[in-house]
Write a protein that holds these residues in place. Structure first.
Motif, PDB file in Angstrom:
ATOM      1  N   PRO A  41       0.838  -1.204   0.000  1.00 55.38           N
ATOM      2  CA  PRO A  41       0.000   0.000   0.000  1.00 55.38           C
ATOM      3  C   PRO A  41       0.874   1.256   0.000  1.00 55.38           C
ATOM      4  CG  PRO A  41      -0.093  -1.123   2.119  1.00 55.38           C
ATOM      5  CD  PRO A  41       0.703  -1.984   1.223  1.00 55.38           C
ATOM      6  N   GLU A  87      -0.249   4.165   1.496  1.00 51.94           N
ATOM      7  CA  GLU A  87      -0.569   4.987   2.673  1.00 51.94           C
ATOM      8  C   GLU A  87       0.347   4.605   3.827  1.00 51.94           C
ATOM      9  OE1 GLU A  87      -3.139   2.967   1.405  1.00 51.94           O
ATOM     10  OE2 GLU A  87      -3.791   4.500  -0.008  1.00 51.94           O
ATOM     11  N   VAL A  91      -1.208   6.341  23.013  1.00 46.38           N
ATOM     12  CA  VAL A  91      -1.671   5.949  24.346  1.00 46.38           C
ATOM     13  C   VAL A  91      -1.610   7.192  25.200  1.00 46.38           C
ATOM     14  CG1 VAL A  91      -1.285   4.419  26.286  1.00 46.38           C
ATOM     15  CG2 VAL A  91      -0.682   3.681  23.998  1.00 46.38           C
ATOM     16  N   ASP A 134      -3.975  -2.224   5.156  1.00 45.10           N
ATOM     17  CA  ASP A 134      -2.525  -2.308   5.298  1.00 45.10           C
ATOM     18  C   ASP A 134      -1.876  -0.940   5.067  1.00 45.10           C
ATOM     19  OD1 ASP A 134      -0.158  -3.459   5.834  1.00 45.10           O
ATOM     20  OD2 ASP A 134      -0.170  -4.879   4.177  1.00 45.10           O
ATOM     21  N   ILE A 135      -0.659  -0.814   5.563  1.00 45.00           N
ATOM     22  CA  ILE A 135       0.092   0.439   5.441  1.00 45.00           C
ATOM     23  C   ILE A 135       1.467   0.150   4.847  1.00 45.00           C
ATOM     24  CG2 ILE A 135      -1.022   1.791   7.239  1.00 45.00           C
ATOM     25  CD1 ILE A 135       1.094   0.690   9.166  1.00 45.00           C
ATOM     26  N   ASN A 185       4.459   1.529   5.849  1.00 49.64           N
ATOM     27  CA  ASN A 185       5.508   1.426   6.871  1.00 49.64           C
ATOM     28  C   ASN A 185       5.079   0.459   7.966  1.00 49.64           C
ATOM     29  OD1 ASN A 185       3.476   3.256   7.449  1.00 49.64           O
ATOM     30  ND2 ASN A 185       4.691   4.312   8.964  1.00 49.64           N
ATOM     31  N   MET A 198       5.341  -1.378  12.680  1.00 48.20           N
ATOM     32  CA  MET A 198       5.538  -0.181  13.503  1.00 48.20           C
ATOM     33  C   MET A 198       5.591  -0.570  14.981  1.00 48.20           C
ATOM     34  SD  MET A 198       3.321   2.929  12.166  1.00 48.20           S
ATOM     35  CE  MET A 198       1.833   2.074  12.513  1.00 48.20           C
ATOM     36  N   PRO A 199       6.106   0.325  15.831  1.00 49.43           N
ATOM     37  CA  PRO A 199       6.105   0.001  17.254  1.00 49.43           C
ATOM     38  C   PRO A 199       4.704  -0.343  17.755  1.00 49.43           C
ATOM     39  CG  PRO A 199       7.359   1.984  16.852  1.00 49.43           C
ATOM     40  CD  PRO A 199       6.737   1.615  15.558  1.00 49.43           C
ATOM     41  N   PRO A 229       2.793  -0.128  21.109  1.00 46.61           N
ATOM     42  CA  PRO A 229       2.665   0.185  22.540  1.00 46.61           C
ATOM     43  C   PRO A 229       1.731  -0.837  23.212  1.00 46.61           C
ATOM     44  CG  PRO A 229       2.202   2.112  21.171  1.00 46.61           C
ATOM     45  CD  PRO A 229       2.250   0.939  20.260  1.00 46.61           C
ATOM     46  N   LYS A 259      -0.276  -0.618  25.611  1.00 47.21           N
ATOM     47  CA  LYS A 259      -1.617  -0.213  26.038  1.00 47.21           C
ATOM     48  C   LYS A 259      -2.510   0.173  24.864  1.00 47.21           C
ATOM     49  CE  LYS A 259      -0.275   1.205  30.624  1.00 47.21           C
ATOM     50  NZ  LYS A 259      -0.039   2.332  31.510  1.00 47.21           N
ATOM     51  N   ALA A 260      -1.931   0.203  23.659  1.00 46.19           N
ATOM     52  CA  ALA A 260      -2.746   0.575  22.494  1.00 46.19           C
ATOM     53  C   ALA A 260      -3.457  -0.668  21.958  1.00 46.19           C
ATOM     54  CB  ALA A 260      -1.845   1.181  21.435  1.00 46.19           C
ATOM     55  N   ASN A 261      -4.271  -0.485  20.926  1.00 47.53           N
ATOM     56  CA  ASN A 261      -4.920  -1.593  20.215  1.00 47.53           C
ATOM     57  C   ASN A 261      -5.688  -2.491  21.187  1.00 47.53           C
ATOM     58  OD1 ASN A 261      -5.498  -3.235  18.007  1.00 47.53           O
ATOM     59  ND2 ASN A 261      -3.638  -4.452  18.251  1.00 47.53           N
ATOM     60  N   ARG A 308      -1.663  -7.586  15.374  1.00 44.68           N
ATOM     61  CA  ARG A 308      -2.347  -6.662  14.452  1.00 44.68           C
ATOM     62  C   ARG A 308      -2.620  -7.423  13.173  1.00 44.68           C
ATOM     63  NH1 ARG A 308       1.386  -1.645  16.007  1.00 44.68           N
ATOM     64  NH2 ARG A 308       2.901  -2.713  14.726  1.00 44.68           N
ATOM     65  N   TYR A 310      -4.559  -6.224   2.356  1.00 46.91           N
ATOM     66  CA  TYR A 310      -4.313  -5.344   1.208  1.00 46.91           C
ATOM     67  C   TYR A 310      -4.411  -6.207  -0.047  1.00 46.91           C
ATOM     68  CZ  TYR A 310      -1.964  -2.408  -2.226  1.00 46.91           C
ATOM     69  OH  TYR A 310      -1.676  -1.687  -3.351  1.00 46.91           O
ATOM     70  N   ARG A 356      -3.545  -9.908   0.064  1.00 47.14           N
ATOM     71  CA  ARG A 356      -2.616 -10.248   1.139  1.00 47.14           C
ATOM     72  C   ARG A 356      -3.269 -10.108   2.527  1.00 47.14           C
ATOM     73  NH1 ARG A 356       3.161  -9.379   1.146  1.00 47.14           N
ATOM     74  NH2 ARG A 356       2.914  -8.356  -0.863  1.00 47.14           N
ATOM     75  N   TYR A 391       8.653 -11.144   7.564  1.00 45.71           N
ATOM     76  CA  TYR A 391       9.518  -9.973   7.753  1.00 45.71           C
ATOM     77  C   TYR A 391       9.967  -9.937   9.206  1.00 45.71           C
ATOM     78  CZ  TYR A 391       7.048  -8.627   3.517  1.00 45.71           C
ATOM     79  OH  TYR A 391       6.505  -8.623   2.270  1.00 45.71           O
TER      80      TYR A 391
END
Lengths: 234, 443
Positions: free
Chosen positions: A41, A43, A50, B102-103, B105, B108-109, B111, B113-115, B121, B125, B128, B387
């Motif tokens: 992609p 994007e 957080v 999909d992105i 980059n 990515m890191p 964190p 507490k995120a997601n 994750r 795309y 894929r 990857y």
């Protein structure tokens, strides 16, 4: 599909240049418009933010700044009564209440409620510095806070020990309201020196008892329980 | 109600939460202890596994497949928490993880507490499906089970008949306790702990890319041609590709400005399941460091491949690997280390990793080997990609996987230059392998 003249590798048709040596792809036999979709992609993404810790830091700083500035104002500008104690007490109370929400989320619920009770009692104690006596605090305010804390702890215990449902939660709430009102009236009567008996709280107790019996019946009869859940689901 | 939604509702009725049950939690395995300590704002130990299907992915069906599959892998449906002395994993019942577009980059890191606190994750795309996982959950083999099972369930929801087997697990069976175990502890029982390499290796110098950049170059090639090239040097595919990467790094060091030469070494994870029987889906890998020392003189490619061949045969066996995991386990089992508070452990491990451990290798290379899927799933799959994720320091990581007759070499780096990749693929082309290149680079 083209080959890199420099590296000898076959290049995906989405590439304009060789990613290994940056040699541009020039293939007159492959017009621009038949380019394949890019295998990746285009994007870019962002790291999920957080904010919890940021909010926590901000809250602590705001509460600290408020307490400190009010204390200084009270000591050097608007001297007289110790009005700043109210604000400091509220700040401490807010801090303790916010601990499990934004600062340290792993505090067990029982400990958190206990701390909330202590903070509330401490706030009320600070008020005694601006009132003539301490009796109202020891004989009335403190017992009410203790009663409230115990009821809150029992509520959490019930929610954790038994299967949670809308009806059972409602049952706990009504039983606790009845207990709190009865306790409150008895404590007020004890403070004022009146005989220990129930008057206005008896009405609340009766209503709550009726509702509690109804809820227990609903909990015991499965058909009724299902019907209530179906009609009151949200 | 459709057949698929019936299946889904049946499944969820069996996985209802019961608050009265004792709370389940999992200790981090021996490898997983290190990965969270290396967490920075711009770095997480995240890797990505992708499957390229022959038809475009339908995100809603994929989400359904994920929701149905993840409870089968309890150690992957978890959140990481801090204790006083160690971190641990606890079941995560929050909604998610959700499929995202999909992105460019990726990796990515992550964190903690995120997601919704998930350490997984999912992306889609075109054709894929990609799964990114934090290394504290499990290694590539464990995570490949998750991805393949999700892909199989996804294909089933589309109406295809897919059987279980190889990396595809039965989502209705109870997880085998062995799948959740820390297998290191079962086999860390050697009487002596062998020494580790303690010399600094050559570091690839390059222009560090800004944050939010992840450069990927994929080389796709036929397995038969790679096998023929490896056979011409009397080596296996792993040995051959290792030697090619060492050769590329050696050339890079020679051609770049340098005051003195340093040994060139590759950090290569070895799948311990090949040597110690275990069904674990968590980490069960250890590192070996094949390398050459250019200070001893110029190496020809044949000499490098001989060196790698003998190193692998000498070190990658049950005895040496047992010694290696015992060395790691003894550190973790030491009573004094156990009582040190977590924040101190974090500080010491981070310092040790960045100052010592990270300098032991010039690049990373992992080979997942041949990926087998059930026969009835093969027609729907084009290929797999793997990857290694953002490197901890500025260098290049290389990951290899093969499916049917397609071997994919994926280079991931956070530096602008692609010299190592260029030397690597040019050597393959010289050896008669036809390489197709894909990339997300824009320059």
């Amino acid at each position: 599909m083209s080959y890199c003249v420099n590296c000898g590798v076959k290049l995906d048709s989405s590439l304009d240049s060789c990613p290994l040596c940056h040699t541009p792809v020039i293939n007159p036999n492959e017009p621009e418009h038949i380019k394949k979709a890019h295998p990746y992609p285009t994007e870019k993404g962002q790291v999920d933010s957080v904010r919890r810790s940021d909010v926590a830091i901000l809250t602590i700083i705001v509460l600290l700044a408020t307490s400190l500035s009010c204390l200084l104002l009270n000591l050097y500008v608007f001297t007289g009564i110790m009005w700043s104690l109210f604000i400091i007490g509220v700040c401490i109370l807010l801090f303790v209440l916010l601990i499990p929400l934004i600062i340290y989320t792993k505090v067990p619920a029982y400990v958190s409620i206990l701390f909330d009770g202590i903070a509330l009692a401490f706030f009320l104690y600070l008020i005694t510095f601006t009132t003539p006596g301490i009796g109202w605090f020891t004989k009335l305010a403190l017992p009410i806070v203790v009663l409230l804390t115990i009821l809150a702890e029992v509520f959490v215990l019930l929610l954790r020990a038994f299967p949670v449902s809308f009806i059972s939660t409602a049952l706990y709430v009504f039983v606790e309201i009845a207990m709190f009102c009865s306790g409150l009236e008895l404590l007020i009567r004890h403070f004022t020196g009146s005989p220990l008996r129930l008057t206005w709280s008896a009405i609340i107790l009766t209503v709550c008892c009726v509702i509690a019996i109804m809820l227990i019946t609903v909990l015991c009869i499965r058909r009724l329980r299902e019907a209530i859940r179906r009609r009151l689901h949200f | 109600m459709t057949a698929s939604s019936k299946e889904a509702s049946r499944f969820f009725s069996n996985t209802k939460l019961n608050k009265a049950e004792p709370k389940v939690w999992y200790k981090l395995d021996l490898s997983a202890i290190v990965y969270p300590t290396l967490q920075r704002k711009d770095f997480s130990s995240v890797y990505r596994l992708s499957v390229l299907l022959k038809e475009p992915v339908k995100p809603d069906i994929l989400q359904q497949a994920i929701d149905m599959t993840l409870p089968r892998f309890p150690t992957y449906k978890t959140a990481i928490r801090k204790g006083l002395f160690w971190r641990y994993l606890e079941p995560n019942h929050r909604p998610g993880p959700f499929v995202q577009k999909d992105i460019r980059n990726f990796c990515m890191p992550m964190p903690f507490k995120a997601n919704n606190r998930y350490l997984l994750r999912f992306y889609y795309y075109d054709c894929r499906i990609s799964l990114e996982a934090h290394h504290s959950l499990g290694d590539g083999t464990g995570c490949m089970h998750v991805l393949n099972t999700i892909t199989a369930v996804y294909l089933r929801l589309l109406g295809h008949e897919i059987s279980n087997g190889y990396y595809v697990k039965d989502i209705y069976e109870t997880p085998d306790p062995e799948e959740l175990e820390d297998a290191y502890m079962r086999y860390a029982n050697a009487k002596v702990c062998p020494k580790r390499p303690d010399e600094k290796s050559y570091r690839v110098r390059g222009t560090k890319e800004p944050f939010y950049t992840f450069n990927v170059i994929n080389g796709i090639m036929p397995v038969k041609e790679v096998m023929a090239a490896a056979a011409s040097y009397r080596a296996s595919i792993t040995e051959y590709l290792n030697a090619v990467l060492l050769y590329a790094l050696m050339q890079k060091q020679q051609n770049d400005f340098h005051l003195r030469l340093r040994p060139v070494r590759i950090a290569m994870p070895v799948n311990l399941r090949r040597f110690f029987p275990s069904k674990t889906l968590r980490n069960f890998i250890t590192m070996v460091y094949p390398g050459i020392d250019p200070r001893l003189g110029d190496y020809t490619f044949e000499e490098i491949i001989t060196q790698v061949h003998h190193y692998m045969r000498y070190y990658i066996n049950e005895k040496f690997l047992r010694g290696d995991i015992t060395t790691n386990a003894n550190i973790q089992r030491h009573p004094l280390i156990r009582i040190v508070p977590l924040f101190l452990k974090d500080f010491v491990v981070k310092q040790f990793y960045s100052k010592v451990q990270d300098g032991h290798s010039s690049a990373g290379l992992t080979n997942m080997g041949v990926l087998k899927v059930p026969e009835d799933m093969k027609p729907f799959i084009e290929r797999f990609d793997i990857y290694m994720g953002q490197p901890f320091s500025s260098r290049t990581n290389c990951a290899i996987i093969s499916f049917e007759d397609t071997l994919t070499v994926n280079f991931a780096s956070s530096i602008a230059e692609s010299d190592v990749e260029r030397y690597f693929f040019r050597k393959l082309v010289e050896d008669g392998i036809s390489v197709t290149i894909e990339s997300n680079r824009t320059h």
